[in-house]
Design an enzyme around this catalytic site. Sequence first.
Site, short mmCIF file in Angstrom:
data_model
loop_
_atom_site.label_atom_id
_atom_site.label_comp_id
_atom_site.label_asym_id
_atom_site.label_seq_id
_atom_site.Cartn_x
_atom_site.Cartn_y
_atom_site.Cartn_z
N HIS A 240 0.82 -1.22 0.00
CA HIS A 240 0.00 0.00 0.00
C HIS A 240 0.85 1.28 0.00
O HIS A 240 0.70 2.15 -0.85
CB HIS A 240 -0.86 0.06 1.26
CG HIS A 240 -1.77 -1.09 1.49
ND1 HIS A 240 -2.98 -1.23 0.87
CD2 HIS A 240 -1.66 -2.17 2.31
CE1 HIS A 240 -3.58 -2.32 1.28
NE2 HIS A 240 -2.80 -2.92 2.17
C1 BDR Z 1 -2.81 0.72 5.52
O1 BDR Z 1 -2.98 0.17 6.81
C2 BDR Z 1 -1.75 -0.26 7.33
O2 BDR Z 1 -1.87 -1.50 7.94
C3 BDR Z 1 -0.78 -0.25 6.20
O3 BDR Z 1 0.53 0.09 6.65
C4 BDR Z 1 -1.32 0.78 5.25
O4 BDR Z 1 -0.84 2.07 5.54
C5 BDR Z 1 -3.59 -0.11 4.52
O5 BDR Z 1 -4.96 -0.10 4.84
#
Ligand code: BDR
Length: 310
Positions: A240
């Site tokens: 992400h």
């Molecule tokens: C986001 O949530 C976190 O767990 C990850 O690092 C990312 O920023 C994804 O939904």
Amino acid sequence: MSPKPVILDVDPGHDDAVALMLACGHPGLDLLAVTTVAGNVPLQKTTRNALRVLSLVGRTDVPVGAGASKPLKRPLHTAEDIHGKSGLDGPEEIPEATFGPDERGAVELIAATLQSSSEPVNLVPVGPLTNIAAFLRTHPDLKDRIARISLMGGSIGLGNTTPAAEFNIYVDPEAAREVFESGLPITMSGLDVTHQAGAGPAERERLRATGRVGGVVAGFLDFFAAAYEEVFGFDAPPLHDPVAVAAVLAPDLLKTRPMRVDVECESDLTRGETVCDFYGVTGRAPNAEVGVELDREGFFELLYGALGRL
Ligand code: BDR
Ligand code: CA
């Protein structure tokens, strides 16, 4: 072209760690500072992890400011199910950091960094938006020193923490609302595009082959992959947070559409939802460029190149 100045706000987190590495390894960015926030795990751990990652890649020159230990108005909700107890679990522990946090803390570090930069700086928050909201409250006069906010968070469609809400926005919806209503230029990389950045076995092998740091990344991504498979049934865990960094580095990799984005803060059912006016049905002015498609191949090439340089 001279490198673009950036500040990363992180809650490492496996994908946060990769985002930090992309920012450190790519010559197109000048990483001026890192700030940490409570999110995936409590603040003490996210700060430890950010310091460990920067030490691993030899960037102990980057100041790290610890920020908010909890959301503006709510108790902290964490994600150990995805990131493990340490926030960065994997087959091997990353060595302890060789330097400590900056005494100024996140808000004052952001302020000082913006003040001393010769050009406006890109803010890249990839955790809950608590620090950014706190900064905007404390230093509204410095808003014009921010070139753009490129954030990872939200979703046009489905959520990953509740059916409606993505994790970063769910954790601190009030902060997210303040940021989206700040009037600053915003690029939102939500789940719609970050789920296109899945690192399957082939990508993890390519990452491993980039060298020493790539080897560490491939190792901890094996843990991340297993967690994503167990919790979501994904065969490739999404990277992400590096997408929000890539959106600054190479904006052409991310196709966006201008939209009005409102954050739900009240409803028990949909709290933390980013309500994206995709068709412009409200007639309200857009407040964000929202990612709709990622050039997946270009994104991974960018990452392989950056990790190979570390
Ligand atoms: C986001 O949530 C976190 O767990 C990850 O690092 C990312 O920023 C994804 O939904
Ligand atoms: Ca994150």
